[in-house]
Design a protein around this motif. Structure first.
Motif, PDB file in Angstrom:
ATOM      1  N   ARG A 295       0.840  -1.197   0.000  1.00  0.00           N
ATOM      2  CA  ARG A 295       0.000   0.000   0.000  1.00  0.00           C
ATOM      3  C   ARG A 295       0.882   1.257   0.000  1.00  0.00           C
ATOM      4  O   ARG A 295       1.101   1.849  -1.033  1.00  0.00           O
ATOM      5  CB  ARG A 295      -0.970  -0.040   1.202  1.00  0.00           C
ATOM      6  CG  ARG A 295      -2.185   0.868   1.033  1.00  0.00           C
ATOM      7  CD  ARG A 295      -1.908   2.311   1.347  1.00  0.00           C
ATOM      8  NE  ARG A 295      -1.512   2.506   2.743  1.00  0.00           N
ATOM      9  CZ  ARG A 295      -0.985   3.648   3.186  1.00  0.00           C
ATOM     10  NH1 ARG A 295      -0.795   4.654   2.368  1.00  0.00           N
ATOM     11  NH2 ARG A 295      -0.627   3.760   4.444  1.00  0.00           N
ATOM     12  N   ASP A 296       1.466   1.617   1.133  1.00  0.00           N
ATOM     13  CA  ASP A 296       2.322   2.812   1.157  1.00  0.00           C
ATOM     14  C   ASP A 296       3.529   2.609   0.241  1.00  0.00           C
ATOM     15  O   ASP A 296       3.932   3.513  -0.493  1.00  0.00           O
ATOM     16  CB  ASP A 296       2.789   3.094   2.595  1.00  0.00           C
ATOM     17  CG  ASP A 296       3.010   4.577   2.862  1.00  0.00           C
ATOM     18  OD1 ASP A 296       3.415   5.285   1.924  1.00  0.00           O
ATOM     19  OD2 ASP A 296       2.793   5.024   3.995  1.00  0.00           O
TER      20      ASP A 296
ATOM     21  N   HIS B 203       4.010   4.719  12.593  1.00  0.00           N
ATOM     22  CA  HIS B 203       4.105   4.695  11.130  1.00  0.00           C
ATOM     23  C   HIS B 203       5.052   5.834  10.764  1.00  0.00           C
ATOM     24  O   HIS B 203       4.664   7.004  10.841  1.00  0.00           O
ATOM     25  CB  HIS B 203       2.697   4.900  10.538  1.00  0.00           C
ATOM     26  CG  HIS B 203       2.636   4.959   9.047  1.00  0.00           C
ATOM     27  ND1 HIS B 203       2.013   3.997   8.293  1.00  0.00           N
ATOM     28  CD2 HIS B 203       3.114   5.863   8.165  1.00  0.00           C
ATOM     29  CE1 HIS B 203       2.098   4.306   7.002  1.00  0.00           C
ATOM     30  NE2 HIS B 203       2.765   5.441   6.906  1.00  0.00           N
TER      31      HIS B 203
ATOM     32  N   HIS C 290       8.013   7.866   8.386  1.00  0.00           N
ATOM     33  CA  HIS C 290       8.612   8.112   7.075  1.00  0.00           C
ATOM     34  C   HIS C 290      10.035   8.596   7.238  1.00  0.00           C
ATOM     35  O   HIS C 290      10.407   9.157   8.271  1.00  0.00           O
ATOM     36  CB  HIS C 290       7.745   9.078   6.269  1.00  0.00           C
ATOM     37  CG  HIS C 290       6.578   8.371   5.628  1.00  0.00           C
ATOM     38  ND1 HIS C 290       6.664   7.797   4.390  1.00  0.00           N
ATOM     39  CD2 HIS C 290       5.338   8.087   6.091  1.00  0.00           C
ATOM     40  CE1 HIS C 290       5.513   7.204   4.092  1.00  0.00           C
ATOM     41  NE2 HIS C 290       4.679   7.367   5.112  1.00  0.00           N
TER      42      HIS C 290
ATOM     43  N   ASN D 280       9.328   4.483   3.863  1.00  0.00           N
ATOM     44  CA  ASN D 280       8.849   4.150   5.209  1.00  0.00           C
ATOM     45  C   ASN D 280       9.969   3.494   6.008  1.00  0.00           C
ATOM     46  O   ASN D 280      11.009   3.139   5.452  1.00  0.00           O
ATOM     47  CB  ASN D 280       7.682   3.157   5.105  1.00  0.00           C
ATOM     48  CG  ASN D 280       6.411   3.779   4.574  1.00  0.00           C
ATOM     49  OD1 ASN D 280       6.376   4.293   3.467  1.00  0.00           O
ATOM     50  ND2 ASN D 280       5.354   3.740   5.354  1.00  0.00           N
TER      51      ASN D 280
HETATM   52 MN    MN Z   1       2.542   6.700   5.004  1.00  0.00          MN
END
Ligand code: MN
Length: 392
Positions: free
Chosen positions: A14-15, A203, A205, A239
């Motif tokens: 997804r990401d 989560h 980055h 990520n």
């Molecule tokens: Mn993200």
């Protein structure tokens, strides 16, 4: 007392897939999902079902075919998104809808153009709706790290009250630093009622290269789910890299005393499969899975490694599934490394012959960055020829 368990939430599909050059077809996503199941991730975010027909199909196929991890779909805090995600997840063994809604003023004002009050209402209604369809509802106040902390506590309270059991605090723009991120988790645990029944999630980055450091800080402050991707792919700088978090927990279990469900020697095969599918791999110096991550070239390092690998290696390549230690021979290599490689190739040499071959080797290495096995064999076969003189 047993060690606490960290849940690995993988968002490679997804990401990760959202980043340039990383898009995958449905069949490729299924192959990757099966490998992530073998790796042992707890939650697999298979896509953003409402985003496109392709995303819907991928989430649905993975939900039907993959039974190990819980399967998640991302959704905005909107009825259409949630109902679409629910349809895609219908056949899952265990399913999760991951709702995100911006909570920072800059996102509310400029992106969503709604008030804080409206955001609270949307959070409440969307979490309640999602709870009707799936086993687990996760709520993410997007851009948490740039959200007014009082409002962050408020919106999280609303989501928990509505039924969310996973609260994720995304550092959407890769802005936070470890101490600050840890403090945010502690603040929520202190201020939001009912947090003891909720799993906190991070989560991160990598815009400032801090994604893994921030993840580890969040764990220390109470996060028990980590969101991450293979090879650290993802929006912009990516990520937090799953393999780096896992390796840090393995090597430094003295300071990070947690368990997890990952099979560590599947890390490298998973990284390789992803590289093959998206047609590009991690940079050579990438920790754990880069092609140089376990390569030693400096002569002193090579000598040390051969005497005892612990001199320069904190984790064995085999532990993370890297086939063998690729010691790169180059102009910085010494006689020890050369002799070792030659005897591995079936040509143990006495010191006199080693010296002759070593002089040839240095001459070659001066012209050629890396000296491969076939080069060494060629050097041996030229053994009767005179040693070439160095160029000025
Ligand atoms: Mn993200």
């Amino acid at each position: 007392m047993g060690q606490e368990r960290i849940q690995f939430f993988d968002t490679t599909l997804r990401d990760g897939e959202q980043s340039p050059g990383c898009s995958m077809h449905t069949a490729e996503k299924l192959r990757m999902a099966r490998q992530l199941e073998t790796l042992g991730v707890d939650v697999l975010e298979a896509g953003f079902a409402v985003a496109s027909e392709g995303d819907f199909d991928a989430v649905q196929l993975i939900a039907t075919e993959v039974r190990g991890p819980q399967i998640a779909s991302l959704a905005r805090a909107k009825r259409e998104d949630i109902e679409t995600a629910a349809r895609a997840l219908e056949d899952a063994g265990r399913s999760r809808i991951h709702i995100f809604l911006a909570s920072s003023d800059i996102h509310l004002q400029y992106k969503l153009k709604i008030t804080r009050e409206q955001a609270l209402e949307q959070a409440d209604a969307s979490v309640r709706l999602a709870c009707q369809y799936v086993h687990t509802v996760e709520f993410s106040p997007e851009d948490s790290t740039r959200t007014d902390p009082d409002f962050l506590c408020k919106i999280v309270s609303v989501a928990v009250e509505a039924g969310a059991t996973i609260i994720n605090l995304p550092d959407t723009v890769g802005y936070t630093i470890p101490q600050e991120y840890a403090a945010l988790f502690r603040l929520l645990r202190q201020r939001v009622p009912g947090m003891e029944k909720v799993t906190l999630s991070c989560h991160c980055h990598n815009d400032l290269g801090l994604a893994v450091a921030n993840t580890l800080a969040a764990i220390e402050a109470g996060a028990r789910q980590v969101e991450c991707t293979i090879n650290g792919i993802g929006e912009r700088a990516g990520n937090a890299a799953l393999e780096e978090i896992a390796a840090a927990m393995h090597v430094r279990n003295d300071k990070l005393p947690y368990t997890h469900g990952l099979v560590l020697d599947q890390l490298f095969p998973t990284s390789q499969l992803l590289s093959q599918i998206i047609s590009y791999g991690p940079s050579p110096n990438k920790a754990i899975v880069g092609s140089n991550a376990f390569a030693h070239e400096a002569g002193i390092h090579q000598h040390g490694m051969l005497s005892n690998p612990l001199c320069y290696e904190i984790i064995t390549p085999a532990a993370v599934g890297v086939p063998n230690n690729r010691m790169v021979l180059g102009k910085h290599s010494g006689r020890h490394a050369l002799a070792h490689r030659l005897s591995e190739l079936g040509h143990p040499l006495d010191s006199e012959n080693l010296e002759i071959v070593y002089q040839r080797f240095i001459h070659l290495a001066d012209r050629k960055k890396s000296v491969y096995d076939q080069d060494l064999l060629a050097l041996l076969s030229e053994a009767s020829a005179p040693v070439p003189t160095q160029k000025p």
